[in-house]
Design a protein around this motif. Structure first.
Motif, PDB file in Angstrom:
ATOM      1  N   SER A 120       6.439 -10.792 -11.580  1.00 21.15           N
ATOM      2  CA  SER A 120       5.593 -10.373 -12.709  1.00 21.15           C
ATOM      3  C   SER A 120       6.409  -9.664 -13.785  1.00 21.15           C
ATOM      4  O   SER A 120       6.052  -9.709 -14.966  1.00 21.15           O
ATOM      5  CB  SER A 120       4.469  -9.458 -12.213  1.00 21.15           C
ATOM      6  OG  SER A 120       4.983  -8.227 -11.741  1.00 21.15           O
ATOM      7  N   VAL A 171      -0.608 -10.481 -14.454  1.00 20.25           N
ATOM      8  CA  VAL A 171       0.430 -11.506 -14.297  1.00 20.25           C
ATOM      9  C   VAL A 171       0.462 -12.026 -12.860  1.00 20.25           C
ATOM     10  O   VAL A 171       0.603 -13.231 -12.620  1.00 20.25           O
ATOM     11  CB  VAL A 171       1.808 -10.943 -14.703  1.00 20.25           C
ATOM     12  CG1 VAL A 171       2.899 -11.984 -14.467  1.00 20.25           C
ATOM     13  CG2 VAL A 171       1.802 -10.517 -16.165  1.00 20.25           C
ATOM     14  N   ILE A 172       0.319 -11.118 -11.884  1.00 21.74           N
ATOM     15  CA  ILE A 172       0.282 -11.535 -10.474  1.00 21.74           C
ATOM     16  C   ILE A 172      -0.877 -12.498 -10.233  1.00 21.74           C
ATOM     17  O   ILE A 172      -0.729 -13.511  -9.540  1.00 21.74           O
ATOM     18  CB  ILE A 172       0.158 -10.295  -9.556  1.00 21.74           C
ATOM     19  CG1 ILE A 172       1.475  -9.509  -9.545  1.00 21.74           C
ATOM     20  CG2 ILE A 172      -0.214 -10.704  -8.129  1.00 21.74           C
ATOM     21  CD1 ILE A 172       1.382  -8.182  -8.825  1.00 21.74           C
ATOM     22  N   ILE A 178       6.104 -10.245 -17.931  1.00 17.38           N
ATOM     23  CA  ILE A 178       5.238  -9.125 -18.296  1.00 17.38           C
ATOM     24  C   ILE A 178       4.701  -9.271 -19.724  1.00 17.38           C
ATOM     25  O   ILE A 178       3.627  -8.753 -20.052  1.00 17.38           O
ATOM     26  CB  ILE A 178       5.999  -7.786 -18.136  1.00 17.38           C
ATOM     27  CG1 ILE A 178       5.008  -6.629 -17.950  1.00 17.38           C
ATOM     28  CG2 ILE A 178       6.940  -7.554 -19.294  1.00 17.38           C
ATOM     29  CD1 ILE A 178       4.256  -6.670 -16.659  1.00 17.38           C
ATOM     30  N   SER A 215       5.488 -11.162  -5.715  1.00 15.62           N
ATOM     31  CA  SER A 215       4.679 -11.298  -6.924  1.00 15.62           C
ATOM     32  C   SER A 215       5.004 -10.204  -7.933  1.00 15.62           C
ATOM     33  O   SER A 215       5.087 -10.459  -9.140  1.00 15.62           O
ATOM     34  CB  SER A 215       3.191 -11.251  -6.563  1.00 15.62           C
ATOM     35  OG  SER A 215       2.833 -12.309  -5.716  1.00 15.62           O
ATOM     36  N   LYS A 216       5.211  -8.974  -7.426  1.00 18.84           N
ATOM     37  CA  LYS A 216       5.532  -7.866  -8.332  1.00 18.84           C
ATOM     38  C   LYS A 216       6.885  -8.073  -8.999  1.00 18.84           C
ATOM     39  O   LYS A 216       7.058  -7.763 -10.182  1.00 18.84           O
ATOM     40  CB  LYS A 216       5.506  -6.545  -7.561  1.00 18.84           C
ATOM     41  CG  LYS A 216       4.119  -6.115  -7.111  1.00 18.84           C
ATOM     42  CD  LYS A 216       4.120  -4.745  -6.478  1.00 18.84           C
ATOM     43  CE  LYS A 216       4.288  -3.656  -7.499  1.00 18.84           C
ATOM     44  NZ  LYS A 216       4.100  -2.307  -6.929  1.00 18.84           N
ATOM     45  N   GLU A 227       0.777  -5.602 -14.519  1.00 16.57           N
ATOM     46  CA  GLU A 227       1.338  -6.281 -13.345  1.00 16.57           C
ATOM     47  C   GLU A 227       0.284  -7.151 -12.673  1.00 16.57           C
ATOM     48  O   GLU A 227       0.548  -8.306 -12.325  1.00 16.57           O
ATOM     49  CB  GLU A 227       1.862  -5.247 -12.341  1.00 16.57           C
ATOM     50  CG  GLU A 227       3.177  -4.608 -12.704  1.00 16.57           C
ATOM     51  CD  GLU A 227       3.634  -3.606 -11.661  1.00 16.57           C
ATOM     52  OE1 GLU A 227       4.839  -3.376 -11.553  1.00 16.57           O
ATOM     53  OE2 GLU A 227       2.756  -3.048 -10.958  1.00 16.57           O
ATOM     54  N   TYR A 228      -0.903  -6.594 -12.492  1.00 14.82           N
ATOM     55  CA  TYR A 228      -1.927  -7.323 -11.734  1.00 14.82           C
ATOM     56  C   TYR A 228      -2.394  -8.575 -12.480  1.00 14.82           C
ATOM     57  O   TYR A 228      -2.662  -9.604 -11.855  1.00 14.82           O
ATOM     58  CB  TYR A 228      -3.118  -6.415 -11.453  1.00 14.82           C
ATOM     59  CG  TYR A 228      -4.138  -7.064 -10.538  1.00 14.82           C
ATOM     60  CD1 TYR A 228      -3.892  -7.155  -9.165  1.00 14.82           C
ATOM     61  CD2 TYR A 228      -5.302  -7.615 -11.035  1.00 14.82           C
ATOM     62  CE1 TYR A 228      -4.791  -7.781  -8.320  1.00 14.82           C
ATOM     63  CE2 TYR A 228      -6.213  -8.232 -10.194  1.00 14.82           C
ATOM     64  CZ  TYR A 228      -5.954  -8.307  -8.841  1.00 14.82           C
ATOM     65  OH  TYR A 228      -6.850  -8.934  -8.014  1.00 14.82           O
ATOM     66  N   SER A 266       1.221 -10.643 -20.170  1.00 17.09           N
ATOM     67  CA  SER A 266       0.073  -9.782 -19.859  1.00 17.09           C
ATOM     68  C   SER A 266      -0.711  -9.389 -21.109  1.00 17.09           C
ATOM     69  O   SER A 266      -1.909  -9.089 -21.022  1.00 17.09           O
ATOM     70  CB  SER A 266       0.532  -8.516 -19.126  1.00 17.09           C
ATOM     71  OG  SER A 266       1.386  -7.747 -19.943  1.00 17.09           O
TER      72      SER A 266
END
Length: 296
Positions: free
Chosen positions: A18, A53-54, A22, A14-15, A50-51, A25
């Motif tokens: 992402s 988008v994840i 990005i 996922s990271k 990041e979170y 976001s």
């Protein structure tokens, strides 16, 4: 590392994904104000960009899977038309996508609240230990190290991080400030800031710790009294839904069914009993969630 249970994609994957999205976001962060602070308070090493988008990628995967499942049910099993199956499958999939996205976005705040409760659980005991050691002549830094090595749960871990920061040439007051900022516990923040102000003023920590412990103990006792009073009301509500309403409701159903000429099947009674248990389970869960996590 932060990862909600319902996320389908592995966190490392996922990271990596992402980073390709990005730019998205910028829009997603507008839908999740405060996520940056929630992530810090939940002790996560993932950035807010990041979170977000994840969360979106995993929610989109959930929506796609539900879309396929509902389309299969409507078109193949129920034999509905292709247009109808596609339309309703898309609507259901989109609703699931939105729901799961907000579930993932709220997860850091929930985790932060849980961490705050666990910190507050042993906060008074840790401060009493700290006060005893400082009163006995132990240097302040060594006292924090000793508490970090004790079994006070997350408090010991927080103090361990403070000690590590001090070992990295960070002043103790600055280390306490960083710990306070990252914590979601209002009690812990208040305690740390009082210690910081005392240290910067050059005053003794003995009196400050004694005052803080007395205030925290009083607040916790007040919480317990409030919960005890609230519990009386919830006990009546539970008895109402566990005994009175099921008994009266089932009796009324039997009487009305006789007047209406409709018989009661075994399935009706079983469904009524299951519904009653579900309501009781929800009430018990709510009462349990209201209980303060406190050790005195």
């Amino acid at each position: 590392m932060l990862k909600p249970v319902l996320m389908l994609l592995p966190l490392n994957l996922s990271k990596r994904l992402s980073r390709r999205f990005i730019g998205l976001s910028n829009f997603l962060l507008k839908l999740s104000p405060g996520i940056e602070y929630d992530l810090k308070e939940s002790n996560s090493d993932i950035t807010d960009r990041e979170y977000s988008v994840i969360s979106y990628l995993n929610a989109k995967l959930w929506g796609f899977l539900i879309f396929l499942l509902t389309f299969l049910i409507f078109f193949r099993i129920r034999n509905f038309s292709l247009k109808f199956s596609l339309l309703y499958s898309v609507i259901i999939g989109f609703l699931v996508l939105v729901l799961m996205f907000f579930v993932f976005i709220k997860y850091p705040k929930i985790l932060s609240g849980k961490r705050a409760e666990l910190i507050e659980k042993n906060l008074v005991f840790a401060l009493k230990d700290l006060s005893i050691q400082i009163t006995s002549g132990v240097p302040t830094y060594n006292a924090f190290v000793n508490v970090a090595k004790s079994n006070y749960g997350l408090i010991s871990k927080e103090f361990e991080n403070i000690a590590k920061n001090v070992n990295s040439s960070v002043p103790l007051s600055k280390a306490l400030e960083e710990s306070a900022i990252k914590s979601g516990s209002e009690y812990y923040k208040k305690t740390m800031w009082q210690l910081i102000n005392t240290m910067r003023a050059g005053a003794s920590l003995k009196g400050a710790l004694k005052t803080i412990i007395n205030e925290l103990s009083l607040d916790q006792k007040t919480k317990i009294k409030s919960y005890a009073q609230e519990l009386n009301l919830w006990s009546l509500i539970y008895l109402l839904f566990a005994v009175a309403i099921p008994t009266i409701g089932l009796t009324l159903i039997i009487i009305l069914s006789n007047f209406a000429g409709a018989g009661i099947t075994t399935g009706t009674i079983i469904s009524f009993i299951i519904l009653t248990f579900i309501v009781q389970f929800i009430i018990i869960g709510f009462i349990k969630s209201r209980r303060p996590i406190i050790n005195l």
